[in-house]
Design a protein around this motif. Structure first.
Motif, mmCIF file in Angstrom:
data_model
loop_
_atom_site.group_PDB
_atom_site.id
_atom_site.type_symbol
_atom_site.label_atom_id
_atom_site.label_comp_id
_atom_site.label_asym_id
_atom_site.label_seq_id
_atom_site.Cartn_x
_atom_site.Cartn_y
_atom_site.Cartn_z
ATOM 1 N N TYR A 1 0.859 -1.181 0.000
ATOM 2 C CA TYR A 1 0.000 0.000 0.000
ATOM 3 C C TYR A 1 0.893 1.228 0.000
ATOM 4 O O TYR A 1 1.804 1.349 0.817
ATOM 5 C CB TYR A 1 -0.903 0.007 1.235
ATOM 6 N N ASP B 1 0.905 5.659 -1.207
ATOM 7 C CA ASP B 1 0.192 6.789 -1.808
ATOM 8 C C ASP B 1 0.900 7.188 -3.102
ATOM 9 O O ASP B 1 2.103 6.962 -3.274
ATOM 10 C CB ASP B 1 0.102 7.972 -0.835
ATOM 11 N N PHE B 2 0.147 7.776 -4.003
ATOM 12 C CA PHE B 2 0.653 8.089 -5.322
ATOM 13 C C PHE B 2 1.867 9.015 -5.271
ATOM 14 O O PHE B 2 2.841 8.820 -5.995
ATOM 15 C CB PHE B 2 -0.443 8.719 -6.200
ATOM 16 N N VAL C 1 -0.944 -1.159 -4.353
ATOM 17 C CA VAL C 1 -2.284 -0.625 -4.154
ATOM 18 C C VAL C 1 -2.128 0.845 -3.769
ATOM 19 O O VAL C 1 -1.523 1.150 -2.735
ATOM 20 C CB VAL C 1 -3.055 -1.391 -3.059
ATOM 21 N N LEU C 2 -2.623 1.715 -4.634
ATOM 22 C CA LEU C 2 -2.480 3.154 -4.410
ATOM 23 C C LEU C 2 -3.614 3.691 -3.561
ATOM 24 O O LEU C 2 -4.756 3.268 -3.696
ATOM 25 C CB LEU C 2 -2.453 3.904 -5.738
ATOM 26 N N TYR C 3 -3.281 4.605 -2.705
ATOM 27 C CA TYR C 3 -4.283 5.327 -1.937
ATOM 28 C C TYR C 3 -3.908 6.808 -1.940
ATOM 29 O O TYR C 3 -2.800 7.176 -2.263
ATOM 30 C CB TYR C 3 -4.442 4.775 -0.520
ATOM 31 N N TYR C 4 -4.867 7.633 -1.551
ATOM 32 C CA TYR C 4 -4.616 9.087 -1.559
ATOM 33 C C TYR C 4 -4.550 9.639 -0.170
ATOM 34 O O TYR C 4 -5.072 9.212 0.758
ATOM 35 C CB TYR C 4 -5.715 9.798 -2.349
#
Length: 160
Positions: free
Chosen positions: A8, A10-11, A157-160
């Motif tokens: 995991y 973030d972008f 898995v990208l999250y913001y």
């Protein structure tokens, strides 16, 4: 089939990691890195001790655990690269090397003749075994994960 590790991230962090590893590779190899599929040996033309030096610098600079890394799975050793026949062949091809160098040094042609020369030498190379090589994506994944990790074994898995 082995289940992929999920990372995991973030972008913004992934983007910054991409830029950092790309700059490292381009500075170290003096070659343009276009995408994560670029291979260290095949596309960036590093082999033997050059690969080892690049990896040691990468590991030390970014404090990455490569304890599970097996160099011989990915690259040929210096001894394998310099087999007797190959040494003789390279000596025979030395005038060709010199000619390419002269053309490269004394022309302003944008074509990188060294790449073609290495491709010619690879045509005559007799490698004793197949290797996996290592991609920019593998180095990026290892950078993000802080340990030796092949990109093919990970799902981001990208999250913001």
């Amino acid at each position: 089939m082995e289940e992929k590790q999920i990372l995991y991230i973030d972008f913004a962090t992934l983007r910054q990691s991409y830029i950092e590893v790309k700059k490292f590779l381009e500075k170290t190899t003096k070659e343009k890195v276009e995408n994560v599929d670029v291979l260290i040996e095949e596309d960036l033309f590093l082999s033997g001790l050059d690969n080892e030096s690049l990896l040691i610098e990468f590991i030390e600079k970014y404090d990455i655990d490569f304890s599970k890394f097996n160099f011989s799975e990915h690259f040929l050793s210096e001894g394998e690269l310099a087999n007797g026949f190959q040494v003789v062949l390279n000596m025979v091809l030395l005038p060709l090397y010199f000619l390419f160098w002269l053309v490269k040094e004394f022309t302003f042609d944008l074509i990188n003749l060294n790449k073609y020369l290495i491709k010619i030498v690879k045509l005559f190379s007799i490698n004793q075994r197949e290797t996996l090589d290592m991609s920019f994506g593998d180095l990026l994944t290892s950078y993000v994960n802080k340990k030796y990790t092949l990109r093919s074994n990970v799902k981001f898995v990208l999250y913001y």
